[in-house]
Design a protein around this motif. Structure first.
Motif, PDB file in Angstrom:
ATOM      1  N   UNK A  21       0.821  -1.214   0.000  1.00 39.11           N
ATOM      2  CA  UNK A  21       0.000   0.000   0.000  1.00 39.11           C
ATOM      3  C   UNK A  21       0.850   1.258   0.000  1.00 39.11           C
ATOM      4  N   UNK A  22       2.055   1.150   0.525  1.00 45.39           N
ATOM      5  CA  UNK A  22       2.957   2.304   0.572  1.00 45.39           C
ATOM      6  C   UNK A  22       3.957   2.156  -0.570  1.00 45.39           C
ATOM      7  N   UNK A  23       3.843   3.008  -1.537  1.00 46.67           N
ATOM      8  CA  UNK A  23       4.632   2.868  -2.757  1.00 46.67           C
ATOM      9  C   UNK A  23       6.055   3.380  -2.583  1.00 46.67           C
ATOM     10  N   UNK A  24       6.215   4.518  -1.908  1.00 44.01           N
ATOM     11  CA  UNK A  24       7.546   5.120  -1.823  1.00 44.01           C
ATOM     12  C   UNK A  24       8.344   4.564  -0.650  1.00 44.01           C
ATOM     13  N   UNK A  25       9.655   4.637  -0.782  1.00 37.83           N
ATOM     14  CA  UNK A  25      10.541   4.235   0.321  1.00 37.83           C
ATOM     15  C   UNK A  25      10.293   5.104   1.545  1.00 37.83           C
ATOM     16  N   UNK A  26      10.049   6.397   1.311  1.00 38.29           N
ATOM     17  CA  UNK A  26       9.781   7.329   2.406  1.00 38.29           C
ATOM     18  C   UNK A  26       8.562   6.877   3.214  1.00 38.29           C
ATOM     19  N   UNK A  27       7.500   6.504   2.540  1.00 37.31           N
ATOM     20  CA  UNK A  27       6.280   6.072   3.230  1.00 37.31           C
ATOM     21  C   UNK A  27       6.520   4.785   4.004  1.00 37.31           C
ATOM     22  N   UNK A  28       7.286   3.876   3.442  1.00 35.19           N
ATOM     23  CA  UNK A  28       7.596   2.626   4.153  1.00 35.19           C
ATOM     24  C   UNK A  28       8.439   2.890   5.392  1.00 35.19           C
ATOM     25  N   UNK A  29       9.425   3.786   5.260  1.00 29.29           N
ATOM     26  CA  UNK A  29      10.254   4.123   6.422  1.00 29.29           C
ATOM     27  C   UNK A  29       9.448   4.816   7.507  1.00 29.29           C
ATOM     28  N   UNK A  30       8.523   5.693   7.111  1.00 26.61           N
ATOM     29  CA  UNK A  30       7.654   6.340   8.100  1.00 26.61           C
ATOM     30  C   UNK A  30       6.805   5.301   8.827  1.00 26.61           C
ATOM     31  N   UNK A  31       6.269   4.347   8.089  1.00 29.49           N
ATOM     32  CA  UNK A  31       5.460   3.298   8.701  1.00 29.49           C
ATOM     33  C   UNK A  31       6.271   2.445   9.662  1.00 29.49           C
ATOM     34  N   UNK A  32       7.495   2.093   9.260  1.00 32.17           N
ATOM     35  CA  UNK A  32       8.359   1.304  10.130  1.00 32.17           C
ATOM     36  C   UNK A  32       8.721   2.082  11.387  1.00 32.17           C
ATOM     37  N   UNK A  33       9.088   3.355  11.224  1.00 28.08           N
ATOM     38  CA  UNK A  33       9.423   4.186  12.387  1.00 28.08           C
ATOM     39  C   UNK A  33       8.236   4.294  13.339  1.00 28.08           C
ATOM     40  N   UNK A  34       7.064   4.508  12.779  1.00 30.12           N
ATOM     41  CA  UNK A  34       5.847   4.597  13.583  1.00 30.12           C
ATOM     42  C   UNK A  34       5.645   3.309  14.386  1.00 30.12           C
ATOM     43  N   UNK A  35       5.799   2.171  13.733  1.00 29.56           N
ATOM     44  CA  UNK A  35       5.584   0.883  14.412  1.00 29.56           C
ATOM     45  C   UNK A  35       6.591   0.653  15.530  1.00 29.56           C
ATOM     46  N   UNK A  36       7.837   1.051  15.314  1.00 35.22           N
ATOM     47  CA  UNK A  36       8.848   0.892  16.363  1.00 35.22           C
ATOM     48  C   UNK A  36       8.515   1.792  17.549  1.00 35.22           C
ATOM     49  N   UNK A  37       8.111   3.028  17.287  1.00 35.42           N
ATOM     50  CA  UNK A  37       7.759   3.938  18.383  1.00 35.42           C
ATOM     51  C   UNK A  37       6.500   3.481  19.110  1.00 35.42           C
ATOM     52  N   UNK A  38       5.540   2.904  18.405  1.00 37.00           N
ATOM     53  CA  UNK A  38       4.347   2.345  19.047  1.00 37.00           C
ATOM     54  C   UNK A  38       4.764   1.268  20.046  1.00 37.00           C
ATOM     55  N   UNK A  39       5.730   0.441  19.653  1.00 39.17           N
ATOM     56  CA  UNK A  39       6.219  -0.606  20.547  1.00 39.17           C
ATOM     57  C   UNK A  39       6.872   0.006  21.771  1.00 39.17           C
ATOM     58  N   UNK A  40       7.758   0.992  21.588  1.00 43.28           N
ATOM     59  CA  UNK A  40       8.428   1.630  22.724  1.00 43.28           C
ATOM     60  C   UNK A  40       7.438   2.340  23.633  1.00 43.28           C
ATOM     61  N   UNK A  41       6.404   2.924  23.039  1.00 42.23           N
ATOM     62  CA  UNK A  41       5.401   3.655  23.815  1.00 42.23           C
ATOM     63  C   UNK A  41       4.483   2.745  24.630  1.00 42.23           C
ATOM     64  N   UNK A  42       4.482   1.455  24.313  1.00 43.31           N
ATOM     65  CA  UNK A  42       3.654   0.520  25.076  1.00 43.31           C
ATOM     66  C   UNK A  42       2.286   0.270  24.481  1.00 43.31           C
ATOM     67  N   UNK A  43       2.085   0.618  23.210  1.00 41.32           N
ATOM     68  CA  UNK A  43       0.788   0.396  22.567  1.00 41.32           C
ATOM     69  C   UNK A  43       0.758  -0.869  21.729  1.00 41.32           C
ATOM     70  N   UNK A  44       1.834  -1.613  21.713  1.00 42.75           N
ATOM     71  CA  UNK A  44       1.858  -2.908  21.038  1.00 42.75           C
ATOM     72  C   UNK A  44       1.208  -3.917  21.970  1.00 42.75           C
ATOM     73  N   UNK A  45       0.471  -4.844  21.414  1.00 46.67           N
ATOM     74  CA  UNK A  45      -0.233  -5.818  22.267  1.00 46.67           C
ATOM     75  C   UNK A  45       0.714  -6.786  22.944  1.00 46.67           C
ATOM     76  N   UNK A  46       1.952  -6.904  22.461  1.00 43.97           N
ATOM     77  CA  UNK A  46       2.873  -7.905  22.999  1.00 43.97           C
ATOM     78  C   UNK A  46       3.888  -7.370  23.995  1.00 43.97           C
ATOM     79  N   UNK A  47       3.927  -6.051  24.191  1.00 42.75           N
ATOM     80  CA  UNK A  47       4.977  -5.471  25.029  1.00 42.75           C
ATOM     81  C   UNK A  47       4.438  -4.366  25.918  1.00 42.75           C
TER      82      UNK A  47
END
Length: 101
Positions: A21-47
């Protein structure tokens, strides 16, 4: 815990690399960064949330003071001063085009 966390990050990387769904490298990197920060913030269901705190080398303060630069203080009793909503803050920096180091 470390193995579980690293496996989670590896899965996020693989997912981001395959994301169609994310065509550009920039959009993919933003999505990955967002997911990593979600994990650190404690909003991931596993952590839980993680405390993100500086851990400077013992010589850092003296070196930085000698160079007339700011230094990161040691945090012997780190508290949750940075984590909590990093994933939401990320987008305000992206929208502003602010580059942080």
């Amino acid at each position: 815990m470390i193995e579980k966390f690293l496996l989670h990050l590896a899965n996020l990387i693989n997912y981001s690399g395959d994301e169609q769904r994310r065509i550009t490298s920039q959009a993919r990197l933003e999505g990955l960064s967002h997911s990593i920060l979600v994990t650190l913030d404690g909003y991931s269901t596993n952590f839980p949330g993680f405390v993100v705190a500086p851990a400077p080398h013992p010589s850092n303060r003296a070196f930085c003071m000698n160079e007339h630069e700011n230094y990161y203080p040691a945090t012997p009793q780190a508290t949750c001063a940075i984590a909590g909503h990093l994933h939401a803050l990320l987008y305000s920096y992206i929208r502003k085009g602010t580059k942080r180091s």
